[in-house]
Scaffold this motif. Structure first.
Motif, short mmCIF file in Angstrom:
data_model
loop_
_atom_site.label_atom_id
_atom_site.label_comp_id
_atom_site.label_asym_id
_atom_site.label_seq_id
_atom_site.Cartn_x
_atom_site.Cartn_y
_atom_site.Cartn_z
N VAL A 107 36.57 15.28 20.24
CA VAL A 107 36.31 16.11 21.43
C VAL A 107 37.64 16.70 21.94
O VAL A 107 37.73 17.88 22.29
CB VAL A 107 35.62 15.29 22.55
N GLU A 141 24.73 15.20 28.33
CA GLU A 141 26.16 15.44 28.44
C GLU A 141 26.94 14.48 27.54
O GLU A 141 26.59 13.31 27.41
CB GLU A 141 26.59 15.23 29.90
N VAL A 142 27.97 15.01 26.91
CA VAL A 142 28.83 14.19 26.05
C VAL A 142 29.80 13.37 26.91
O VAL A 142 30.40 13.90 27.85
CB VAL A 142 29.65 15.10 25.09
N THR A 144 33.13 10.50 26.62
CA THR A 144 34.18 10.03 25.72
C THR A 144 34.78 8.73 26.27
O THR A 144 34.30 8.21 27.28
CB THR A 144 35.31 11.08 25.57
N THR A 151 32.31 14.71 30.12
CA THR A 151 33.07 15.88 29.65
C THR A 151 32.52 17.21 30.17
O THR A 151 33.20 18.23 30.08
CB THR A 151 33.06 15.96 28.11
N MET A 153 30.30 18.70 28.63
CA MET A 153 29.85 19.40 27.41
C MET A 153 28.40 19.05 27.08
O MET A 153 27.98 17.91 27.23
CB MET A 153 30.72 18.99 26.21
N SER A 154 27.67 20.03 26.58
CA SER A 154 26.30 19.80 26.11
C SER A 154 26.36 19.08 24.76
O SER A 154 27.05 19.51 23.84
CB SER A 154 25.58 21.14 25.94
N LYS A 157 25.14 21.42 21.91
CA LYS A 157 26.14 22.41 21.49
C LYS A 157 27.29 21.74 20.73
O LYS A 157 27.81 22.28 19.76
CB LYS A 157 26.68 23.17 22.71
N TRP A 158 27.68 20.56 21.19
CA TRP A 158 28.78 19.86 20.54
C TRP A 158 28.38 19.43 19.11
O TRP A 158 29.17 19.52 18.17
CB TRP A 158 29.24 18.67 21.37
N ASP A 161 28.63 22.45 16.98
CA ASP A 161 30.03 22.79 16.75
C ASP A 161 30.63 21.85 15.70
O ASP A 161 31.34 22.29 14.78
CB ASP A 161 30.79 22.66 18.08
#
Length: 252
Positions: A107, A141-142, A144, A151, A153-154, A157-158, A161
Motif C-alpha cells: 500500500v 476500506e483497506v 494497514t 487508509t 482506500m477502497s 479498487k485496491w 490495482d
C-alpha cells in the motif's frame, strides 16, 4: 474452473503460532513447524505463514522457521509480514517459501508488487488486503499496519490495482468477521472475486463446515483460509474436504 483450496493460516510471533479475535488478545497455539507438518499430512492444499513480530529479531526467527518448515512439508506455502523490499522477498523464497505475501508495504509502495512480479513471477506475489466496511465511504476500506491504520482506500479498487501491477493472488481478510466464527464475509468476498481475474483467498470468520461451503460457492472465493478452528481441532481438514466434496464442490 479451478479446484477450490483449503488453507490453514499460521500467525507466527517470536517463533510460535498465536491466534486472537479481531486482531487482538493473542494466545499461543503451538509450534509452527509441527503444525505445518500436521496440516500437510491432513491434506491441506497450501499453508500461509504471517510473521506478526515487528522486530528485526522476528525477521531472523521467521527465516529459520521457513527453512525448517520447507524441509517438513510438500505443499506450497506463502510467507508474509514485514516484507518491504525485493531483497526481503528473495531471502524468504531462498529459505524455501513458494510465495510472498505483501500488505502494508505494498500500500505504501505499490511498485513493490510490480518489482516482485518482474523478478520472481506473478505466481509468487500474493497481495494481502485487510478490509473493514465503512459506513462513511459506503464501501470496504483497506487497513494497514496489522489492521490498526485506516487508509481511506477502497478495497475493491485496491484489489484491481494490485492485479494490474502483477499480483497473482489476493488474500482477503474481513476484519469485521475475523476470529468471530460467525462465517466469512460473503458480500465482501463476492465483490472482490467479481472485480478481479486472479484467485481470491477468503479469510476471517470460519466457525463451521458450512461456512466454507458458503464462501466457496456464494462468495465465489477460489480458496478458504482459517486458523483458530484448525489449530484447536474444532474442524479436521479431512472431514471438511469430505463434506465439501459430498456437496459437489470440486476440491484439490
Amino acid at each position: 474452473m479451478l479446484a477450490k483450496r483449503i488453507i490453514p493460516c499460521l500467525d507466527v510471533k517470536d517463533g510460535r503460532v498465536v491466534k486472537g479475535v479481531n486482531f487482538v488478545n493473542l494466545r499461543d497455539a503451538g509450534d509452527p513447524v509441527e503444525l505445518a507438518a500436521l496440516y500437510d499430512r491432513e491434506g491441506a492444499d497450501e499453508l500461509v505463514f504471517l510473521d506478526i513480530s515487528a522486530s528485526n529479531e522476528g525477521r531472523a526467527t521467521m527465516v529459520e522457521v521457513v527453512k525448517q518448515t520447507a524441509g517438513e512439508i510438500s505443499i506450497p506455502f506463502t510467507v508474509g509480514g514485514g516484507i518491504s523490499q525485493v531483497e526481503d522477498m528473495k531471502r524468504i523464497l531462498r529459505a524455501g517459501a513458494d510465495k510472498i505475501g505483501v500488505n502494508t508495504a505494498a500500500v505504501l509502495n505499490p511498485e513493490l508488487i510490480s518489482d516482485g512480479a518482474r523478478r520472481f513471477g506473478s505466481q509468487c506475489i500474493v497481495v494481502a488486503i485487510d478490509a473493514k466496511y465503512s459506513e462513511e465511504l459506503k464501501d470496504w476500506e483497506v487497513y494497514t499496519h496489522g489492521g490498526r491504520k485506516a487508509t481511506g482506500m477502497s478495497a475493491i479498487k485496491w484489489a484491481q490495482d494490485a492485479e494490474s501491477r502483477g499480483a497473482g493472488e489476493i488474500l482477503l481478510t474481513s476484519m469485521d468477521a475475523d476470529g468471530t466464527k460467525d462465517g466469512f464475509d460473503l458480500s465482501l468476498t463476492k465483490a472482490i472475486s467479481r472485480a478481479v481475474g486472479i484467485p481470491v483467498i477468503a479469510s476471517g470468520g470460519a466457525g463451521k463446515v458450512s461456512h466454507f461451503y458458503d464462501v466457496l460457492t456464494e462468495g465465489e472465493a477460489d480458496a478458504a483460509l482459517a486458523a483458530t478452528i484448525f489449530h484447536y481441532k474444532e474442524i479436521a481438514i479431512p472431514d471438511l474436504k469430505k463434506d465439501l466434496i459430498s456437496r459437489g464442490v470440486e476440491i484439490r
